[in-house]
Scaffold this active site. Structure first.
Site, PDB file in Angstrom:
ATOM      1  N   VAL A  25       0.778  -1.262   0.101  1.00  0.00           N
ATOM      2  CA  VAL A  25      -0.044  -0.057  -0.028  1.00  0.00           C
ATOM      3  C   VAL A  25       0.945   1.420  -0.043  1.00  0.00           C
ATOM      4  O   VAL A  25       0.491   2.388  -0.361  1.00  0.00           O
ATOM      5  CB  VAL A  25      -1.009   0.097   1.258  1.00  0.00           C
ATOM      6  CG1 VAL A  25      -1.922  -1.104   1.154  1.00  0.00           C
ATOM      7  CG2 VAL A  25      -0.313  -0.014   2.510  1.00  0.00           C
ATOM      8  N   SER A  45      -6.910   3.009  16.300  1.00  0.00           N
ATOM      9  CA  SER A  45      -6.567   2.303  17.433  1.00  0.00           C
ATOM     10  C   SER A  45      -6.931   3.122  18.312  1.00  0.00           C
ATOM     11  O   SER A  45      -7.212   4.339  18.378  1.00  0.00           O
ATOM     12  CB  SER A  45      -5.032   2.017  17.352  1.00  0.00           C
ATOM     13  OG  SER A  45      -4.787   1.734  18.606  1.00  0.00           O
ATOM     14  N   TYR A  82       3.398   5.231  15.401  1.00  0.00           N
ATOM     15  CA  TYR A  82       2.109   4.484  15.203  1.00  0.00           C
ATOM     16  C   TYR A  82       0.917   5.577  15.780  1.00  0.00           C
ATOM     17  O   TYR A  82      -0.053   5.777  15.289  1.00  0.00           O
ATOM     18  CB  TYR A  82       2.052   3.424  16.047  1.00  0.00           C
ATOM     19  CG  TYR A  82       0.851   2.512  16.052  1.00  0.00           C
ATOM     20  CD1 TYR A  82       0.914   1.650  15.129  1.00  0.00           C
ATOM     21  CD2 TYR A  82       0.046   2.500  17.112  1.00  0.00           C
ATOM     22  CE1 TYR A  82      -0.221   0.932  14.773  1.00  0.00           C
ATOM     23  CE2 TYR A  82      -1.105   1.775  16.924  1.00  0.00           C
ATOM     24  CZ  TYR A  82      -1.363   0.784  15.941  1.00  0.00           C
ATOM     25  OH  TYR A  82      -2.370   0.013  15.566  1.00  0.00           O
ATOM     26  N   ALA A 138       0.976   8.814  15.965  1.00  0.00           N
ATOM     27  CA  ALA A 138       0.655   9.949  14.947  1.00  0.00           C
ATOM     28  C   ALA A 138      -0.199   9.493  13.809  1.00  0.00           C
ATOM     29  O   ALA A 138      -1.234  10.147  13.172  1.00  0.00           O
ATOM     30  CB  ALA A 138       2.166  10.345  14.339  1.00  0.00           C
ATOM     31  N   SER A 139       0.173   8.260  13.297  1.00  0.00           N
ATOM     32  CA  SER A 139      -0.598   7.711  11.926  1.00  0.00           C
ATOM     33  C   SER A 139      -2.180   7.275  12.372  1.00  0.00           C
ATOM     34  O   SER A 139      -2.912   7.800  11.791  1.00  0.00           O
ATOM     35  CB  SER A 139       0.101   6.569  11.768  1.00  0.00           C
ATOM     36  OG  SER A 139       0.024   5.393  12.428  1.00  0.00           O
TER      37      SER A 139
END
Length: 258
Positions: free
Chosen positions: A63, A142, A155, A157-158
């Site tokens: 991706v 999440s 993680y 931040a995403s």
């Protein structure tokens, strides 16, 4: 059974990161609900195993490569002429280190998969679903998409970003009948969580079992891990007409971590 709002008969669902974990579990849930399932990911062998098990299709796709994403959607469209559901699930845990010490190359790599890769998929899904004037997009965020967490800045931040993108796209696509929602799993059992526990154990110099109890199971009111298929059933809610009036929403699937 076509009048059952939980059914996905006649619908095509793309699941990124579909070769294991939540993606694999959701492929089974969607297939049982009647969907034609396309599983995508970087490694062909596990994808094909899942596709064979659910009577679906496997398309290899990284991706973080926009050309591969465009090709994957083009291949998926040839199956039924539609894309009705996208579970934007591909991602990785990213580097586990304090902000002061984190390897920025690893940090950027995490963002390229979890966020930029998700955007490549969202852009293609938006084009297809706008043209057909229907569809359901589910972004896999999440609990770390609504609260910061030590050692996991990339993680976090995403996943925070995915919540904002979910709300943005819900507003953009609502007028053409496309819904966009986000799932926020807590600690989900499986190989990915086992690897994270091991890496945290090494970084923090203490037993993985202690980290597991203190940070994952004891802090949940149900005192246990979330099973991947439980996230899959929540995804089915958003994918199906059970949630036909719901968009721009985010749902915790976390065994009660509040």
């Amino acid at each position: 059974m076509t009048d059952d709002p939980a059914r996905l008969d006649g619908k095509l669902a793309i699941i990124t990161g579909g070769g294991s974990g939540i993606g694999e579990a959701t492929a089974h849930v969607f297939a049982k609900a009647g969907a034609t399932v396309v599983v995508t990911g970087r490694r062909r062998a596990p994808l094909q195993k899942v596709a064979d098990a659910v009577g679906g299709h496997a398309i290899a796709c990284d991706v973080s490569d926009q050309a591969q994403v465009r090709d994957m959607f083009a291949q998926a469209l040839k199956i039924t002429g539609r894309v009705d559901v996208l579970l934007n699930n591909a991602g990785g845990p990213g580097p586990i280190a304090p902000v002061a010490d984190v390897d920025m190359a690893d940090w950027v790599t995490c963002m390229n998969i979890n966020l930029v890769g998700a955007m490549y998929c969202l852009q293609e899904a938006a084009k297809v679903m706008t043209a057909q004037k229907s569809g359901s997009i589910i972004n896999m965020s999440s609990l770390m998409g609504i609260q910061g967490y030590p050692m996991r800045s990339a993680y976090v931040a995403s996943k925070f970003a995915l919540i904002g993108i979910t709300e943005t796209m819900a507003r953009e696509l609502g007028p053409v009948g496309v819904r966009v929602n986000a799932l926020m799993p807590g600690a989900v059992s499986g190989e990915n969580m086992d690897r994270i526990l091991q890496r945290r154990s090494e970084a923090e110099g203490r037993p993985a079992k202690d980290i597991e109890r203190e940070n994952y199971t004891d802090v949940a009111v149900l005192k246990r891990w979330v099973a991947p298929e439980e996230v899959g059933r929540a995804a089915l809610y958003y994918a199906s007409d059970l949630s036909s009036a719901i968009t721009g929403d985010k749902m915790k699937v976390d065994c009660g971590r509040f």
